[in-house]
Scaffold this motif. Structure first.
Motif, short mmCIF file in Angstrom:
data_model
loop_
_atom_site.label_atom_id
_atom_site.label_comp_id
_atom_site.label_asym_id
_atom_site.label_seq_id
_atom_site.Cartn_x
_atom_site.Cartn_y
_atom_site.Cartn_z
N ASN A 1 0.85 -1.19 0.00
CA ASN A 1 0.00 0.00 0.00
C ASN A 1 0.89 1.24 0.00
O ASN A 1 2.11 1.13 -0.05
N TRP A 2 0.26 2.42 0.07
CA TRP A 2 1.06 3.64 -0.08
C TRP A 2 2.09 3.80 1.02
O TRP A 2 3.11 4.47 0.83
N GLY A 3 1.89 3.17 2.17
CA GLY A 3 2.86 3.29 3.26
C GLY A 3 4.00 2.30 3.17
O GLY A 3 5.06 2.50 3.78
N ALA A 4 3.79 1.22 2.42
CA ALA A 4 4.83 0.18 2.29
C ALA A 4 4.67 -0.48 0.93
O ALA A 4 4.01 -1.51 0.79
N LEU A 5 5.28 0.12 -0.08
CA LEU A 5 5.14 -0.33 -1.46
C LEU A 5 6.45 -0.95 -1.94
O LEU A 5 7.51 -0.33 -1.83
N VAL A 6 6.37 -2.18 -2.48
CA VAL A 6 7.56 -2.88 -2.99
C VAL A 6 7.47 -2.97 -4.50
O VAL A 6 6.42 -3.33 -5.05
N ASP A 7 8.57 -2.65 -5.21
CA ASP A 7 8.60 -2.69 -6.67
C ASP A 7 9.39 -3.90 -7.16
O ASP A 7 10.42 -4.26 -6.58
N ARG A 8 8.90 -4.50 -8.26
CA ARG A 8 9.64 -5.57 -8.92
C ARG A 8 9.42 -5.42 -10.43
O ARG A 8 8.32 -5.14 -10.88
N PRO A 9 10.47 -5.63 -11.23
CA PRO A 9 10.32 -5.55 -12.69
C PRO A 9 9.62 -6.80 -13.23
O PRO A 9 9.90 -7.92 -12.81
N LEU A 10 8.69 -6.60 -14.17
CA LEU A 10 7.96 -7.71 -14.79
C LEU A 10 8.17 -7.61 -16.30
O LEU A 10 7.72 -6.66 -16.94
N SER A 11 8.89 -8.57 -16.86
CA SER A 11 9.25 -8.50 -18.28
C SER A 11 8.25 -9.27 -19.13
O SER A 11 7.64 -10.25 -18.68
#
Length: 266
Positions: A234-244
């Protein structure tokens, strides 16, 4: 006390007399209850199976599911089935849990009675599932493996589906959008602006457990090979990962470990 008893006698006499005359001459009118009146339009229809063109569709059968216990009583359910339909499926009576006892014995008495009643009424039967994930006799099944040792590898992961979104069922986009509104074509969610920045919420309000690992799997293709940024939390704890992705339809997965919130979006 005597006066009370006399009053009852007069009322009883009045009721007896009233039952012998036509209600059209009564000096008052009584409105039909609303829960009855709202279904008056059904009188204009014939029984349901009469609307099937048997000359064009001689093998078509109109059926329904109903509880066997209600059907064999020869009450409202029985009359509804035999009058309006050609075929019936038993609600639960033909399922595993309704037939198999705790000791593994099988009791088909209810099913046999149902079959006999349906035959006599000219109703065919469409059988139920041969195997199902639910309504099993767990007492019997667990007893079969009670003395069996099941080997478990502690390092093995067990996957459980927490959320699933099928865009082929959508006619409009239900989630929040930052940038360009996506469109739907042939059951697919389509973005028409490659190379430009935008953000789609593709799932929202997913119950999640803090510390748990989650995997996102998308069925996706692009007009050209590329990578998008998948975000989870959520906006307080957002994790990013690349998706190819590439130019062919494929399932692509990415994992988000150590979730920090109890409700997440993607």
């Amino acid at each position: 006390m005597k006066q009370y008893m006399k009053l009852l006698s007069v009322l009883a006499l009045g009721l007896a007399m009233g039952s012998c005359v036509d209600d059209a001459i009564l000096p008052y009118s009584v409105e039909k209850p609303e829960d009855v009146a709202q279904y008056e339009y059904l009188k204009d229809y014939n029984v349901l199976k009469s609307y099937i063109d048997r000359s064009q569709h001689p093998n078509f059968k109109l059926g329904l599911a109903a509880a066997v216990s209600d059907f064999v009583k020869h009450g409202v359910v029985y009359e509804t089935v035999t009058t309006n339909f050609d075929e019936m499926t038993a609600g639960n009576a033909m399922k595993y849990a309704s037939i198999v006892g705790d000791d593994g014995t099988m009791n088909f008495s209810t099913v046999s009675s149902f079959v006999d009643e349906a035959k006599a009424a000219g109703i065919t039967i469409y059988g139920h599932t041969l195997a199902w994930h639910a309504q099993q006799n767990l007492t019997y099944l667990n007893g079969l493996i009670a003395d069996k040792e099941i080997e478990v590898n502690p390092s093995d992961k067990e996957e459980k589906q927490d959320a699933y979104v099928d865009y082929s069922t959508f006619t409009s986009y239900p989630f929040y959008v930052m940038g360009y509104e996506p469109v739907f074509e042939n059951g697919c969610l389509v973005s028409r602006y490659p190379g430009e920045w935008y953000q789609y919420f593709v799932a929202d309000q997913i119950p999640t457990t803090i510390g748990q690992t989650y995997k996102l799997t998308a069925y996706i293709k692009g007009s050209a090979p590329g990578t998008l940024n998948a975000q989870f939390g959520n906006w307080g704890a957002l994790v990013d990962r690349p998706l190819s992705f590439n130019e062919d339809w494929q399932e692509v997965s990415v994992e988000f470990d150590n979730c920090q919130v109890e409700s997440s979006f993607i």
